[in-house]
Write an enzyme that holds these catalytic residues in place. Structure first.
Site, PDB file in Angstrom:
ATOM      1  N   ARG A 179      -3.839   5.785  21.236  1.00  0.00           N
ATOM      2  CA  ARG A 179      -3.970   4.340  20.978  1.00  0.00           C
ATOM      3  C   ARG A 179      -2.642   3.801  20.458  1.00  0.00           C
ATOM      4  O   ARG A 179      -1.895   4.535  19.794  1.00  0.00           O
ATOM      5  CB  ARG A 179      -5.097   4.054  19.976  1.00  0.00           C
ATOM      6  CG  ARG A 179      -4.968   4.781  18.659  1.00  0.00           C
ATOM      7  CD  ARG A 179      -6.045   4.386  17.668  1.00  0.00           C
ATOM      8  NE  ARG A 179      -5.730   3.122  17.020  1.00  0.00           N
ATOM      9  CZ  ARG A 179      -4.915   2.991  15.978  1.00  0.00           C
ATOM     10  NH1 ARG A 179      -4.319   4.045  15.436  1.00  0.00           N
ATOM     11  NH2 ARG A 179      -4.700   1.812  15.450  1.00  0.00           N
TER      12      ARG A 179
ATOM     13  N   SER B 184       0.804  -1.220   0.000  1.00  0.00           N
ATOM     14  CA  SER B 184       0.000   0.000   0.000  1.00  0.00           C
ATOM     15  C   SER B 184       0.844   1.282   0.000  1.00  0.00           C
ATOM     16  O   SER B 184       1.637   1.505  -0.894  1.00  0.00           O
ATOM     17  CB  SER B 184      -0.942  -0.068   1.196  1.00  0.00           C
ATOM     18  OG  SER B 184      -1.801   1.009   1.232  1.00  0.00           O
TER      19      SER B 184
HETATM   20  C1  16G Z   1      -4.042  -0.213   8.319  1.00  0.00           C
HETATM   21  C2  16G Z   1      -5.510  -0.339   8.059  1.00  0.00           C
HETATM   22  C3  16G Z   1      -6.164   1.021   8.033  1.00  0.00           C
HETATM   23  C4  16G Z   1      -5.861   1.784   9.296  1.00  0.00           C
HETATM   24  C5  16G Z   1      -4.384   1.822   9.558  1.00  0.00           C
HETATM   25  C6  16G Z   1      -4.118   2.355  10.936  1.00  0.00           C
HETATM   26  C7  16G Z   1      -6.603  -2.005   6.651  1.00  0.00           C
HETATM   27  C8  16G Z   1      -6.691  -2.601   5.284  1.00  0.00           C
HETATM   28  N1  16G Z   1      -5.753  -1.002   6.777  1.00  0.00           N
HETATM   29  O1  16G Z   1      -3.386   0.427   7.260  1.00  0.00           O
HETATM   30  O2  16G Z   1      -7.536   0.819   7.910  1.00  0.00           O
HETATM   31  O3  16G Z   1      -6.344   3.092   9.230  1.00  0.00           O
HETATM   32  O4  16G Z   1      -3.863   0.512   9.518  1.00  0.00           O
HETATM   33  O5  16G Z   1      -2.756   2.323  11.209  1.00  0.00           O
HETATM   34  O6  16G Z   1      -7.275  -2.417   7.577  1.00  0.00           O
HETATM   35  P1  16G Z   1      -2.210   2.486  12.668  1.00  0.00           P
HETATM   36  O7  16G Z   1      -2.777   1.364  13.505  1.00  0.00           O
HETATM   37  O8  16G Z   1      -0.747   2.445  12.531  1.00  0.00           O
HETATM   38  O9  16G Z   1      -2.692   3.817  13.167  1.00  0.00           O
HETATM   39 MG    MG Z   2      -3.840   1.059   0.570  1.00  0.00          MG
END
Ligand code: 16G
Ligand code: MG
Length: 546
Positions: free
Chosen positions: A500, A65
Site C-alpha cells: 500500500r 507524535s
Molecule cells: C498515522 C496514523 C496511524 C497509522 C499510520 C500509518 C492516525 C492518528 N495516525 O500515523 O494510525 O498507522 O499513519 O502510516 O491516524 P503509513 O500510512 O505511513 O503507513
Molecule cells: Mg502518536
C-alpha cells in the site's frame, strides 16, 4: 459578518513561505517545525470556524507524535473527542496552501460553503507536546483563534489523548468527566483501583512493578504527575523521562515495534514487564526478555486480544447480550485474527490503516475493541451498552456473580479513554486485567504465537500509481501487481502479503508474513522487487535481506 481586519493583520505575522504545499494527512499536518508557523495560525482560524459550525468546543493539538524532535505537526479534534470530520480535512488543506494574499478568500469560501453563522461564539482547547518548537507553534494557533474573535483555553503540556478527553468532557457538560488534567487522573485511577480490588491474589511488589519507556516525551511527564493517584497499586519505574535523552531517539513505541528490540535507556530484568509510549502517548506496546535473552514484543494485536477476551468473559458472567467485535487493519498478525475468530469466536473487522477508519468501524458494535498492530487503540461502548451495564450493576435483584461482572465492566468503561487510543489509559487497563486474571506477561504472550513478519519500504516515482481495495489487502493497480503478489504468496506456507502507498511518507509499504522468518524475508524481498518493477521503482533495486 465578522470583521476580517484582525485576520489580515495577524496573518501577515504568520506568513506562508511562497509555493510551499502541505496536506492534512492521516494524522493532520506534519513537517519540519520551521515550515509550520502559518499552518498553525490558519488551523487556529479553522478550529474557530469548526467551533462556530458545531456550536461546540474544538481541540487543536500541536505534536508530531513519533517523528523526530525537529518535526512538528497539528491535528484538530471534533466535539466528541474524535478526529476532525473528513470533509473538513480538505478545508484544512485549502487554508494551509492559500498564498498570503488569497487567505481571506479561502476563509470566506469555507464560511460560505458551510453556511457558518459568524456571530456564533467559538471555543477552542489547545495543547502541545514537549518539542522545543511546540510553544511558539501553539501560540500561533492561539493567535489564529483570537483573530476570529474566538475564546481559547491553553492546556499547555498534555498528551494527545488527554486533550481529546478534555474536549469530550467539555462538550458533554462534564458527563464524561471533569475537563482538567487532575480530573482525568482521578477518573482513570479511581476506576483502576476499583478494578485492582478484584485481583486474583495478593500481588507482590514484583508483580505490581512495570518499567515504562516514556520516549523522552510528554507521556513521561504525565506518568510522573499521575503517580500519587495510583496509591502504590502500580509501581512504575520510568525510563527515558526526557531529562537527558532525545525525543523518540532509539526509544518509544514506534522504535520498539519497527526494530523489534527493546528501547535504549531502559532496564528490565528477564521475565519482567516493560512498555513503551510514543512521543505524544497515544500508542503503547509491551515486551519482555526471556531467560535466554530473547526479546518478545506484545503489540496492538496482543493487546486487543487480551482486552477482548477479558470483556467477553465478563459479558458471559454478567449474562449480558452485547455484541463485541475487534477491529484490525491488514497489518494485524494472521495468528491474532485466527485466534480471535476461531478460538475466541469474536467478530473481526478489517479496515484501512488510520485511526479514524478503525474508530468509525468500532462504533458499529455494542462494544468495539480497535487496535492497530503499532499499538494505537481503545474500546468504544455504545450508549445502550453503557446503560445496560449500569442497570445491571445498580439492580438490587442482581445475583452476586452477575453483579461482580457488571461492576467490573463499569470500572472498565471508566478506565478507558473512549475518544482515541491512549497509552496511559491502555496501560492501566492492561495492568488491571493481568492482575485480575492472575496472568504473567509470558502467559499473556502465550495466548497465540505471532507468525514471523517483515515490513519493507520501496521508493517509486509516484506512489499514487498503487491503488488498493478490500481494506488495502489487494492492489487493483498497476496492472499485474496483484497477480504477481498472488503467485509469490502461493510458494510459501501460511503466507500473506500486501502492498500500500504510505499516507505519511513518500514510499510504498510492503508487508509479508509466513511460517518461518526465512520464508517471510524471502517473500518480502520478492514482493518488493515486483513493486519496484511494476510500479516505477526509483534508485537501486531492492536487495535480498540475507
Ligand atoms: C498515522 C496514523 C496511524 C497509522 C499510520 C500509518 C492516525 C492518528 N495516525 O500515523 O494510525 O498507522 O499513519 O502510516 O491516524 P503509513 O500510512 O505511513 O503507513
Ligand atoms: Mg502518536
Amino acid at each position: 459578518m465578522a470583521d476580517f481586519q484582525d485576520v489580515s493583520e495577524q496573518s501577515s505575522l504568520h506568513p506562508k513561505p511562497a509555493e510551499l504545499v502541505s496536506q492534512y494527512g492521516t494524522a493532520g499536518f506534519r513537517a519540519n517545525a520551521k515550515l509550520l508557523d502559518h499552518i498553525m495560525f490558519r488551523m487556529g482560524l479553522l478550529a474557530a470556524l469548526r467551533s462556530k459550525k458545531t456550536k461546540a468546543t474544538i481541540g487543536v493539538m500541536v505534536t508530531a507524535s513519533h517523528n523526530p524532535e525537529e518535526d512538528n505537526g497539528v491535528k484538530l479534534i471534533d466535539p466528541m473527542g474524535e478526529m476532525l470530520l473528513q470533509t473538513w480535512e480538505s478545508y484544512a488543506t485549502q487554508l494551509a496552501n492559500a498564498e498570503q494574499e488569497d487567505l481571506l478568500t479561502a476563509l470566506k469560501d469555507v464560511i460560505e460553503k458551510e453556511a457558518i453563522n459568524m456571530s456564533q461564539e467559538a471555543n477552542v482547547f489547545v495543547g502541545k507536546d514537549t518539542r522545543s518548537s511546540s510553544s511558539s507553534l501553539s501560540q500561533a494557533v492561539l493567535d489564529g483563534v483570537a483573530a476570529l474573535g474566538g475564546h481559547s483555553k491553553d492546556y499547555g503540556l498534555v498528551t494527545t489523548p488527554q486533550l481529546h478527553y478534555m474536549v469530550r468532557c467539555q462538550n458533554t457538560q462534564g458527563k464524561y468527566g471533569e475537563a482538567t488534567v487532575e480530573g482525568y487522573y482521578k477518573k482513570l485511577c479511581q476506576a483502576f483501583i476499583q478494578l485492582i480490588n478484584n485481583k486474583a491474589s495478593n500481588c507482590t511488589d514484583d508483580q505490581k512493578h512495570l518499567s515504562v519507556d516514556g520516549a523522552n516525551g510528554i507521556g513521561a511527564l504525565k506518568v510522573n504527575e499521575m503517580e500519587s493517584h495510583l496509591k502504590k497499586e502500580l509501581l512504575i519505574s520510568l525510563f527515558n523521562d526526557g531529562s537527558k535523552g532525545k525525543l523518540n531517539h532509539q526509544c518509544g513505541a514506534d522504535f520498539v515495534k519497527v526494530q523489534q528490540k527493546p528501547p535504549t535507556g531502559i532496564e528490565v530484568n528477564p521475565g519482567e514487564r516493560g512498555c513503551s509510549f510514543d512521543g505524544d502517548a497515544d500508542r503503547i506496546v509491551y515486551y519482555y526478555t526471556d531467560s535466554d535473552g530473547r526479546f518478545h514484543l506484545l503489540d496492538g494485536d496482543k493487546i486487543a486480544t487480551l482486552i477482548s477476551t477479558f470483556l467477553k468473559e465478563l459479558l458471559t458472567q454478567a449474562s449480558l447480550d452485547l455484541k463485541i467485535a475487534v477491529v484490525q487493519t491488514a497489518y494485524a498478525n494472521g495468528s491474532s485474527t485466527h485466534y480471535l475468530e476461531n478460538t475466541m469466536k469474536v467478530t473481526v473487522v478489517c479496515t484501512k490503516t488510520g485511526v479514524k477508519h478503525l474508530h468509525h468501524a468500532a462504533q458499529e458494535f455494542d462494544i468495539g475493541v480497535y487496535f492497530e498492530a503499532n499499538g494505537h487503540g481503545t474500546v468504544l461502548f455504545s450508549e445502550a451498552a453503557e446503560e445496560k451495564i449500569q442497570q445491571l450493576a445498580e439492580n438490587p435483584g442482581t445475583d452476586d456473580e452477575r453483579k461482580r461482572a457488571a461492576l467490573l465492566l463499569q470500572n472498565t468503561v471508566n478506565v478507558i479513554n473512549q475518544t482515541v487510543g491512549d497509552a496511559i489509559s491502555d496501560m492501566l487497563l492492561i495492568e488491571a486485567i493481568l492482575a485480575i486474571k492472575g496472568l504473567t506477561i509470558q502467559q499473556w504472550d502465550a495466548m497465540y504465537t505471532d507468525l514471523p513478519n517483515r515490513q519493507l519500504k520501496v521508493k517509486v516515482s509516484d506512489r499514487r500509481v498503487i491503488d488498493t481495495t478490500d481494506a488495502e489487502r489487494r492492489a487493483v493497480s498497476p496492472a499485474g501487481l496483484q497477480e504477481a503478489i498472488d503467485s509469490l504468496v502461493k510458494k510459501y506456507k501460511q503466507a500473506r502479503s500486501f502492498v500500500r502507498p504510505s499516507g505519511t511518507e513518500d514510499v510504498v509499504r510492503v508487508y509479508a508474513e509466513a511460517e518461518t522468518q526465512e520464508s517471510t524475508d524471502a517473500m518480502a524481498h520478492e514482493v518488493s522487487l515486483a513493486v519496484y518493477r511494476l510500479a516505477g521503482g526509483v534508485g537501486d533495486e531492492p536487495k535480498p535481506l540475507h
